[in-house]
Design an enzyme around this catalytic site. Structure first.
Site, PDB file in Angstrom:
ATOM      1  CD  GLU A  52       7.412  19.447 -11.899  1.00  0.00           C
ATOM      2  OE1 GLU A  52       6.219  19.627 -11.572  1.00  0.00           O
ATOM      3  OE2 GLU A  52       8.078  20.304 -12.490  1.00  0.00           O
ATOM      4  CB  CYS A  77       8.402  26.100 -11.037  1.00  0.00           C
ATOM      5  SG  CYS A  77       7.985  25.226  -9.524  1.00  0.00           S
ATOM      6  CB  CYS A  86       9.165  21.468  -9.181  1.00  0.00           C
ATOM      7  SG  CYS A  86       7.425  21.531  -8.763  1.00  0.00           S
ATOM      8  CB  THR A 201     -24.676  35.344 -31.832  1.00  0.00           C
ATOM      9  OG1 THR A 201     -23.906  35.366 -33.030  1.00  0.00           O
ATOM     10  CG2 THR A 201     -24.823  33.915 -31.362  1.00  0.00           C
ATOM     11  NE  ARG A 212     -27.533  23.404 -22.299  1.00  0.00           N
ATOM     12  CZ  ARG A 212     -27.115  24.360 -23.127  1.00  0.00           C
ATOM     13  NH1 ARG A 212     -26.555  25.451 -22.653  1.00  0.00           N
ATOM     14  NH2 ARG A 212     -27.235  24.224 -24.431  1.00  0.00           N
TER      15      ARG A 212
HETATM   16 ZN   LIG Z   1       6.700  23.364  -9.862  1.00  0.00          ZN
END
Ligand SMILES: [Zn+2]
Length: 352
Positions: A52, A77, A86, A201, A212
């Site tokens: 935002e 938030c 925000c 493994t 890579r």
């Molecule tokens: Zn926020």
């Protein structure tokens, strides 16, 4: 523009940070007025501004027009983290209308952002493209609600269903998939915060588990080796990436970070618990058969990505079979990739 179209764009922006936002969620924001998009933004990485903030910064310093709408896929938030809330920013900048895909389950937000905006007189529409938005943030949402990383199992099998060809004549990865699929696998690695393999493994394939073939973030390399059979000269111990070894006995011949698994300890749960404590939201399990089997048998998995190569092995270690059919299949060069999901089936309009 309708809210669905704008939310689609918003999710597209959010996904740009697929390999950099974690442990934060993927968030995009779009400011629109009538048929025009006025500004866009997305959250690039932890420590950087929220979507935002980016969007309103891109718009400029003025108050937003009264008939504009701000679209964001996750609830703004309401807490003071590294940046001010925000929700307060939207109120201060004069946003009158907001469209949000779903609330943030994170305890410090959990509906407070939306409450605060509504109390300030902002009209908030919730639930636009919610299933797609939840799928986009499945790692974050699983981690917050279940207190463990989101688990992606991945394996490659020959056309006749083998993981591994027998007898083996040398240590190293046996080629199953086409080179084009390797690029995809490296992208998958860069999108998760940790990659796990078992000791077999490491002994058989000696994988490097590094990113890579694409530019992207290197995840934690995690090795589960209770009995200490993985040779100290293995690539995973070469110090080229952060590595975590779960071992029954402390190893003095390797220099990576080690976690002791007591004899009566549950290694899988220890791996998940330790990674969660480190803020790791997602884990890619790359084998082998035994380790993948443990996750599958316990139902401790969220997604399985199975690559089937074009060539037959004739004999070897049988590849595991996911307990549910694939929700989607993709072609990658001569290979087929099946996506299995343990839980809610995503709609077929998006994939990873
Ligand atoms: Zn926020």
């Amino acid at each position: 523009m309708d809210p669905e179209t704008l939310m689609g764009r918003c999710l597209e922006l959010a996904r740009r940070a697929a390999s950099t936002a974690a442990p934060n969620p993927l968030v995009g924001a779009v400011l629109a007025r009538g048929e025009r998009v006025l500004a866009e933004g997305w959250h690039r990485a932890a420590g950087l501004p929220h979507a935002e903030v980016e969007c309103l910064r891109a718009f400029g310093g003025d108050r937003v027009p009264e008939d504009a709408v701000l679209v964001v896929n996750l609830e703004p938030c309401a807490h003071h983290g590294r940046t001010p809330p925000c929700a307060d920013l939207l109120i201060a900048r004069g946003v009158r209308r907001a469209v949000v895909a779903h609330a943030d389950p994170f305890a410090r937000v959990a509906g407070r952002g939306i409450d605060r905006m509504r109390q300030a007189g902002i009209e908030v529409v919730l639930g636009v493209r919610e299933a797609e938005a939840r799928w986009t943030n499945r790692r974050f949402l699983t981690s917050v609600s279940q207190e463990r990383p989101y688990i992606v199992l991945k394996w490659a099998r020959s056309a006749d269903g083998f993981l591994d060809r027998h007898p083996r004549h040398e240590r190293g990865v046996q080629r199953i998939s086409a080179p084009a699929t390797d690029v995809l696998v490296h992208r998958w690695r860069s999108e998760e915060q940790a990659v796990l393999v078992g000791s077999r493994t490491v002994v058989n394939d000696d994988p490097a588990l590094t990113v890579r073939h694409v530019s992207g973030r290197q995840p934690w390399r995690v090795v589960l080796d209770r009995t200490g059979v993985a040779p100290a000269a293995s690539k995973v111990f070469d110090g080229s990436a952060p590595t975590l070894l779960f071992t029954g006995e402390l190893r003095r011949d390797v220099t990576v970070e080690q976690v002791l698994v007591p004899p009566d300890g549950d290694p899988l749960e220890m791996v998940l618990g330790t990674l969660h404590e480190k803020g790791v939201r997602s884990l890619l399990v790359e084998g082998g058969a035994e380790l993948l089997g443990h996750f599958l048998h316990r139902g401790r998995w969220d997604e399985a990505r199975v690559i089937t190569g074009a060539h037959a092995f004739g004999a070897g270690t049988r590849a595991p079979l996911p307990p549910v059919p694939p929700v989607r299949s993709f072609a990658s060069a001569a290979d087929r990739i099946d996506l299995h999901v343990n839980g809610t089936t995503p709609e077929d309009t998006w994939c990873w």
